[in-house]
Design a protein around this motif. Structure first.
Motif, PDB file in Angstrom:
ATOM      1  N   UNK A  60      -5.481  -0.618  -3.628  1.00 41.08           N
ATOM      2  CA  UNK A  60      -6.009  -1.383  -4.791  1.00 41.08           C
ATOM      3  C   UNK A  60      -6.377  -0.633  -6.050  1.00 41.08           C
ATOM      4  N   UNK A  61      -7.724  -0.788  -6.614  1.00 38.91           N
ATOM      5  CA  UNK A  61      -8.092   0.110  -7.557  1.00 38.91           C
ATOM      6  C   UNK A  61      -8.598   1.432  -7.326  1.00 38.91           C
ATOM      7  N   UNK A  62      -8.272   1.980  -6.293  1.00 38.74           N
ATOM      8  CA  UNK A  62      -8.857   3.041  -5.763  1.00 38.74           C
ATOM      9  C   UNK A  62      -8.428   4.117  -6.623  1.00 38.74           C
ATOM     10  N   UNK A  63      -9.478   5.045  -7.137  1.00 39.25           N
ATOM     11  CA  UNK A  63      -9.143   6.498  -7.730  1.00 39.25           C
ATOM     12  C   UNK A  63      -8.931   7.562  -7.067  1.00 39.25           C
ATOM     13  N   UNK A  64      -7.686   8.221  -6.962  1.00 34.45           N
ATOM     14  CA  UNK A  64      -7.509   9.261  -6.112  1.00 34.45           C
ATOM     15  C   UNK A  64      -8.372  10.886  -6.544  1.00 34.45           C
ATOM     16  N   UNK A  65      -8.518  11.320  -5.413  1.00 37.23           N
ATOM     17  CA  UNK A  65      -9.112  12.792  -5.935  1.00 37.23           C
ATOM     18  C   UNK A  65      -8.600  13.667  -4.950  1.00 37.23           C
ATOM     19  N   UNK A  81       0.621  -1.369  -0.004  1.00 35.78           N
ATOM     20  CA  UNK A  81       0.147   0.200   0.042  1.00 35.78           C
ATOM     21  C   UNK A  81       0.941   1.418  -0.064  1.00 35.78           C
ATOM     22  N   UNK A  82       1.238   1.953  -1.026  1.00 33.52           N
ATOM     23  CA  UNK A  82       1.974   2.786  -1.142  1.00 33.52           C
ATOM     24  C   UNK A  82       1.586   4.204  -1.096  1.00 33.52           C
ATOM     25  N   UNK A  83       2.092   4.976  -0.329  1.00 33.91           N
ATOM     26  CA  UNK A  83       1.773   6.510  -0.288  1.00 33.91           C
ATOM     27  C   UNK A  83       2.361   7.294  -1.526  1.00 33.91           C
ATOM     28  N   UNK A  84       1.330   8.105  -2.253  1.00 31.00           N
ATOM     29  CA  UNK A  84       1.967   8.738  -3.173  1.00 31.00           C
ATOM     30  C   UNK A  84       1.492  10.177  -3.155  1.00 31.00           C
ATOM     31  N   UNK A  85       2.527  11.037  -3.703  1.00 29.04           N
ATOM     32  CA  UNK A  85       2.262  12.591  -3.418  1.00 29.04           C
ATOM     33  C   UNK A  85       1.510  13.105  -4.793  1.00 29.04           C
ATOM     34  N   UNK A  86       0.730  13.916  -4.874  1.00 33.74           N
ATOM     35  CA  UNK A  86      -0.214  14.364  -5.941  1.00 33.74           C
ATOM     36  C   UNK A  86      -0.150  15.666  -6.120  1.00 33.74           C
ATOM     37  N   UNK A 114      -4.397  19.390 -10.699  1.00 39.17           N
ATOM     38  CA  UNK A 114      -4.436  20.388 -11.725  1.00 39.17           C
ATOM     39  C   UNK A 114      -5.268  21.401 -11.800  1.00 39.17           C
ATOM     40  N   UNK A 115      -6.522  21.352 -11.127  1.00 37.24           N
ATOM     41  CA  UNK A 115      -7.595  22.501 -10.873  1.00 37.24           C
ATOM     42  C   UNK A 115      -6.981  23.518  -9.990  1.00 37.24           C
ATOM     43  N   UNK A 116      -6.670  22.996  -8.794  1.00 38.60           N
ATOM     44  CA  UNK A 116      -6.187  24.033  -7.928  1.00 38.60           C
ATOM     45  C   UNK A 116      -4.979  24.054  -7.335  1.00 38.60           C
ATOM     46  N   UNK A 117      -4.126  23.058  -8.034  1.00 37.18           N
ATOM     47  CA  UNK A 117      -2.519  23.231  -7.632  1.00 37.18           C
ATOM     48  C   UNK A 117      -2.176  22.915  -6.217  1.00 37.18           C
ATOM     49  N   UNK A 118      -3.301  22.234  -5.529  1.00 32.68           N
ATOM     50  CA  UNK A 118      -3.072  21.714  -4.247  1.00 32.68           C
ATOM     51  C   UNK A 118      -2.058  20.398  -4.270  1.00 32.68           C
ATOM     52  N   UNK A 119      -1.191  20.313  -3.335  1.00 31.78           N
ATOM     53  CA  UNK A 119      -0.364  19.248  -3.275  1.00 31.78           C
ATOM     54  C   UNK A 119      -0.731  18.211  -2.016  1.00 31.78           C
ATOM     55  N   UNK A 120      -0.821  17.228  -2.100  1.00 31.62           N
ATOM     56  CA  UNK A 120      -1.237  16.487  -1.045  1.00 31.62           C
ATOM     57  C   UNK A 120      -0.628  14.807  -1.108  1.00 31.62           C
ATOM     58  N   UNK A 121      -0.569  14.138   0.099  1.00 27.86           N
ATOM     59  CA  UNK A 121      -0.181  12.620   0.014  1.00 27.86           C
ATOM     60  C   UNK A 121      -1.539  11.952   0.336  1.00 27.86           C
ATOM     61  N   UNK A 122      -1.603  10.742  -0.496  1.00 26.58           N
ATOM     62  CA  UNK A 122      -2.505   9.737  -0.272  1.00 26.58           C
ATOM     63  C   UNK A 122      -2.136   8.287  -0.303  1.00 26.58           C
ATOM     64  N   UNK A 149      -5.409  14.816 -11.468  1.00 25.87           N
ATOM     65  CA  UNK A 149      -4.209  14.848 -10.600  1.00 25.87           C
ATOM     66  C   UNK A 149      -2.937  14.538 -11.477  1.00 25.87           C
ATOM     67  N   UNK A 150      -1.947  15.155 -10.810  1.00 23.86           N
ATOM     68  CA  UNK A 150      -0.220  14.504 -11.561  1.00 23.86           C
ATOM     69  C   UNK A 150       0.189  13.905 -10.266  1.00 23.86           C
ATOM     70  N   UNK A 151       0.903  12.632 -10.283  1.00 22.37           N
ATOM     71  CA  UNK A 151       1.304  11.932  -9.483  1.00 22.37           C
ATOM     72  C   UNK A 151       2.840  12.590  -9.298  1.00 22.37           C
ATOM     73  N   UNK A 152       3.276  13.048  -8.356  1.00 21.81           N
ATOM     74  CA  UNK A 152       4.897  13.561  -8.185  1.00 21.81           C
ATOM     75  C   UNK A 152       5.676  12.492  -7.861  1.00 21.81           C
ATOM     76  N   UNK A 153       6.929  12.629  -8.179  1.00 19.57           N
ATOM     77  CA  UNK A 153       7.970  11.774  -8.068  1.00 19.57           C
ATOM     78  C   UNK A 153       8.696  12.304  -6.620  1.00 19.57           C
ATOM     79  N   UNK A 154       8.429  11.297  -5.661  1.00 13.74           N
ATOM     80  CA  UNK A 154       9.059  11.437  -4.476  1.00 13.74           C
ATOM     81  C   UNK A 154      10.464  10.790  -4.183  1.00 13.74           C
TER      82      UNK A 154
END
Length: 81
Positions: free
Chosen positions: A21-26, A1-6, A9-17, A35-40
């Motif tokens: 599984x097949x979860x679609x992040x928001x 279960x990885x934690x990704x940084x995103x 594209x709409x509000x430029x908010x950066x967050x971790x999630x 969303x753009x997934x950032x390289x950590x």
């Protein structure tokens, strides 16, 4: 279960999630799925860094131990009935 940084594209908010599984992040701020997934950068702990951390912890513990001993001794002397 990885934690990704995103970044949204709409509000430029950066967050971790935590993605499961097949979860679609928001976006946590506006709810957008664009969303753009950032390289950590991974955290790397070398043996040298571990040794420095342990040495610093030992030094801190010795100082705290001597302070506690001194405080205990002062307490005992001031409460000597």
């Amino acid at each position: 279960m990885p934690i990704y940084e995103y970044r949204c594209r709409e509000c430029s908010h950066e967050f971790e999630l935590l993605v499961r599984g097949p979860m679609t992040p928001a976006c946590a701020s506006c709810g957008s799925a664009e969303l753009d997934r950032l390289i950590s950068l991974p955290r790397v702990h070398s043996d040298a860094r571990k040794e420095r951390s342990l040495a610093a912890a030992k030094k801190r513990d010795v100082k705290l131990g001597s302070e506690r001993t001194r405080a205990q001794r002062e307490y005992e002397l001031s409460h000597n009935d």
